[in-house]
Design a protein around this motif. Structure first.
Motif, short mmCIF file in Angstrom:
data_model
loop_
_atom_site.label_atom_id
_atom_site.label_comp_id
_atom_site.label_asym_id
_atom_site.label_seq_id
_atom_site.Cartn_x
_atom_site.Cartn_y
_atom_site.Cartn_z
N GLY A 54 0.85 -1.20 0.00
CA GLY A 54 0.00 0.00 0.00
C GLY A 54 0.87 1.24 0.00
N GLY A 55 0.29 2.34 0.41
CA GLY A 55 1.05 3.58 0.48
C GLY A 55 0.18 4.71 0.96
N GLY A 81 -4.49 8.44 0.78
CA GLY A 81 -4.92 9.82 0.53
C GLY A 81 -5.91 9.92 -0.61
N GLU A 82 -5.69 9.14 -1.67
CA GLU A 82 -6.62 9.14 -2.81
C GLU A 82 -7.98 8.59 -2.40
OE1 GLU A 82 -4.75 7.03 -6.04
OE2 GLU A 82 -3.05 8.42 -6.06
N GLU A 137 -0.74 16.37 6.23
CA GLU A 137 -0.17 15.34 5.35
C GLU A 137 1.34 15.51 5.30
OE1 GLU A 137 -1.15 13.34 1.01
OE2 GLU A 137 -2.03 15.27 1.51
N SER A 138 2.05 14.41 5.50
CA SER A 138 3.51 14.41 5.41
C SER A 138 3.95 13.09 4.78
CB SER A 138 4.13 14.57 6.81
OG SER A 138 3.94 13.40 7.57
N GLU A 139 5.23 12.85 4.71
CA GLU A 139 5.74 11.60 4.15
C GLU A 139 5.45 10.41 5.06
OE1 GLU A 139 9.84 11.84 3.10
OE2 GLU A 139 9.53 13.56 1.77
N ALA A 158 -3.55 7.96 9.48
CA ALA A 158 -2.83 6.90 8.76
C ALA A 158 -1.35 7.22 8.87
CB ALA A 158 -3.25 6.87 7.30
N TYR A 159 -0.56 6.19 9.19
CA TYR A 159 0.87 6.43 9.35
C TYR A 159 1.68 5.22 8.92
CZ TYR A 159 0.15 3.89 13.73
OH TYR A 159 -0.20 2.94 14.67
#
Length: 132
Positions: A13-14, A19-20, A32-34, A48-49
């Motif tokens: 996943g990612g 986010g989408e 939102e960050s990396e 989500a992390y």
């Protein structure tokens, strides 16, 4: 009283995919960050992390036959007064997530009771929720 559902998402996943899925539900991204996304989708607060390093699944009733590693954790928190609406939002979210990527995942109530999982054959509901 607040309730929390959890998603353990494989390393396939990612945060971009997460986010989408949030955006496709007209969600409101607050941060939102990396390494993390904080958002709201309907009646649900989402955090989500990245699980760094990737770890084993901890959902008690999930067997994980392919032994995939958790790359991302998603906490879905809502107020008990909004239970029905929140569960509809959560169901819709995991349906979008399952269609958006190949990642395996498991949805549980506080890591104790499995509600749904996605594997190579698709999305499977263990509990009937969020319908109607």
């Amino acid at each position: 009283m607040s309730l929390t559902m959890n998603i353990e998402l494989s390393t396939d996943g990612g945060l971009g995919v997460i986010g989408e899925a949030i955006s496709s539900m007209a969600g409101n991204v607050r941060e939102e960050s990396e390494a993390k996304i904080v958002a709201e989708i309907g009646a649900v607060s989402v955090v989500a992390y990245v699980s760094d390093p990737p770890s084993e699944t901890v959902t008690e009733s999930f067997d994980n036959p392919t032994n995939w590693r958790v790359g991302y954790r998603i906490s879905l928190r809502f107020h008990s007064d909004d239970h029905d609406a929140a569960m509809r939002d959560i169901r819709h979210f995991i349906e979008i997530l399952a269609k958006s990527c190949i990642a395996e995942f498991v949805l549980s109530f506080q890591y104790e009771e499995m509600y749904a999982f996605r594997n190579a054959t698709g999305l499977h509901f263990v509990m009937d929720f969020g319908v109607g």
